[in-house]
Design a protein around this motif. Structure first.
Motif, PDB file in Angstrom:
ATOM      1  N   TYR A 125     -11.942  37.026 -94.200  1.00 48.09           N
ATOM      2  CA  TYR A 125     -12.895  37.953 -94.824  1.00 48.09           C
ATOM      3  C   TYR A 125     -14.149  37.209 -95.262  1.00 48.09           C
ATOM      4  O   TYR A 125     -15.276  37.621 -94.960  1.00 48.09           O
ATOM      5  N   ASP A 126     -13.967  36.084 -95.954  1.00 49.84           N
ATOM      6  CA  ASP A 126     -15.109  35.299 -96.423  1.00 49.84           C
ATOM      7  C   ASP A 126     -15.954  34.807 -95.253  1.00 49.84           C
ATOM      8  O   ASP A 126     -17.189  34.894 -95.273  1.00 49.84           O
ATOM      9  N   GLY A 127     -15.288  34.250 -94.246  1.00 48.98           N
ATOM     10  CA  GLY A 127     -16.011  33.675 -93.125  1.00 48.98           C
ATOM     11  C   GLY A 127     -16.783  34.708 -92.334  1.00 48.98           C
ATOM     12  O   GLY A 127     -17.938  34.486 -91.942  1.00 48.98           O
ATOM     13  N   TYR A 128     -16.159  35.854 -92.095  1.00 48.92           N
ATOM     14  CA  TYR A 128     -16.851  36.919 -91.354  1.00 48.92           C
ATOM     15  C   TYR A 128     -18.071  37.412 -92.130  1.00 48.92           C
ATOM     16  O   TYR A 128     -19.154  37.608 -91.555  1.00 48.92           O
ATOM     17  N   LEU A 129     -17.919  37.629 -93.436  1.00 50.18           N
ATOM     18  CA  LEU A 129     -19.034  38.136 -94.236  1.00 50.18           C
ATOM     19  C   LEU A 129     -20.150  37.104 -94.352  1.00 50.18           C
ATOM     20  O   LEU A 129     -21.339  37.457 -94.415  1.00 50.18           O
ATOM     21  N   LEU A 130     -19.790  35.826 -94.390  1.00 48.59           N
ATOM     22  CA  LEU A 130     -20.804  34.769 -94.383  1.00 48.59           C
ATOM     23  C   LEU A 130     -21.610  34.840 -93.092  1.00 48.59           C
ATOM     24  O   LEU A 130     -22.844  34.736 -93.104  1.00 48.59           O
TER      25      LEU A 130
END
Length: 223
Positions: A125-130
Motif C-alpha cells: 500500500y505504501d509503495g504503490y501510493l508513493l
C-alpha cells in the motif's frame, strides 16, 4: 514522471522495509525446494470451494468500495492488491508462525512471516501510493496499525476446517489446519457448514476493522 518528495524519515523507513523484504526473499530462495514443494500442496489447500465462494465477493467489495469512502488512498489497486495478497499469503504466514512457535520450522522463518504480513497489509500500500502520488501517504501509520489485524484474522479464517468425515450430515468439530502435521495439504473434509458459526467472530472482527474506521459516502465522486 512523478516527482518524489520524501522526508528523510520516510526514505529510511522505505529502505528498511525493502531490505527486510529482501531478507525474506533470500530465506525463501535458500529453501526454495522445500518452499516449492509446500506450495504445490498449499494451492489445492486454497482451492477449496467455500474459500473461493467467500473470497470472490469479499475481494470485489474491497476492490470497489473505496470510492464510497473519504479515504483517498483506497482505490482499485490498493483494494484488489491487498485482497489478493491476503488471500494467497495470510493462511501460509499464519501457518508458518505456528510452526516456528511449535519448533517445527527454523526461527529465521519469523522474518518471512513478518515480511509477508507487513508487505501484504501495509508496505505494498505504501509503495504503490508513493509511486502514485510522489509522496509518502499520511495514512501510513493508521494503516500499519489496523490492516495487519485484518490480515491475521483472514489467515486464521482460511485455516479453519471441519474434522468430520466428509459426510454432509455428519456431526463434526473444527480445528485450525496448521496444527496438522501434513499442513498445508488439502483437508479431507471441505465443508463450510460445520465451521460457519465458529468463523463468525473472525469475520465480524475483520469487517469491523475494514469498514469502521473510514467515513462512508454513498454518492461516489464524479471524475
Amino acid at each position: 514522471m512523478t516527482a518524489f518528495a520524501i522526508p528523510p524519515f520516510f526514505l529510511k523507513y522505505t529502505a528498511d522495509w525493502i531490505l527486510f523484504c529482501l531478507a525474506a526473499v533470500v530465506i525463501l530462495m535458500r529453501d526454495r525446494r522445500q518452499v516449492a514443494a509446500e506450495w504445490r500442496d498449499y494451492l489445492p489447500f486454497l482451492f477449496v470451494p467455500w474459500k473461493w465462494c467467500v473470497f470472490i465477493p469479499a475481494a470485489l467489495f474491497v476492490t470497489f468500495a473505496g470510492r464510497y469512502t473519504n479515504d483517498e488512498t483506497w482505490d482499485v489497486i490498493t483494494g484488489s492488491g491487498m485482497s489478493v495478497l491476503t488471500f494467497f499469503t495470510a493462511p501460509w504466514a499464519i501457518g508458518l508462525f505456528f510452526q516456528v512457535a511449535a519448533g517445527r520450522r527454523a526461527l529465521r522463518y519469523m522474518i518471512v512471516v513478518i515480511a509477508l504480513t507487513l508487505f501484504s497489509s501495509s508496505w505494498f500500500y505504501d509503495g504503490y501510493l508513493l509511486w502514485r502520488d510522489g509522496s509518502y501517504t499520511h495514512r501510513w501509520l493508521g494503516n500499519l496499525m489496523l490492516s495487519p489485524i485484518i490480515y491475521m484474522t483472514a489467515g486464521l479464517f482460511w485455516n479453519l476446517e471441519s474434522t468430520g468425515n466428509g459426510d454432509f450430515f455428519a456431526r463434526s468439530s473444527f480445528r485450525f489446519a496448521f496444527v496438522r502435521h501434513d499442513w498445508p495439504s488439502r483437508p479431507d473434509d471441505t465443508r463450510f457448514a460445520p465451521i460457519a458459526l465458529v468463523s463468525m467472530p473472525l469475520v465480524l472482527l475483520a469487517a469491523y476493522v475494514l469498514v469502521g474506521f473510514v467515513g462512508w459516502n454513498f454518492q461516489p465522486p464524479h471524475h
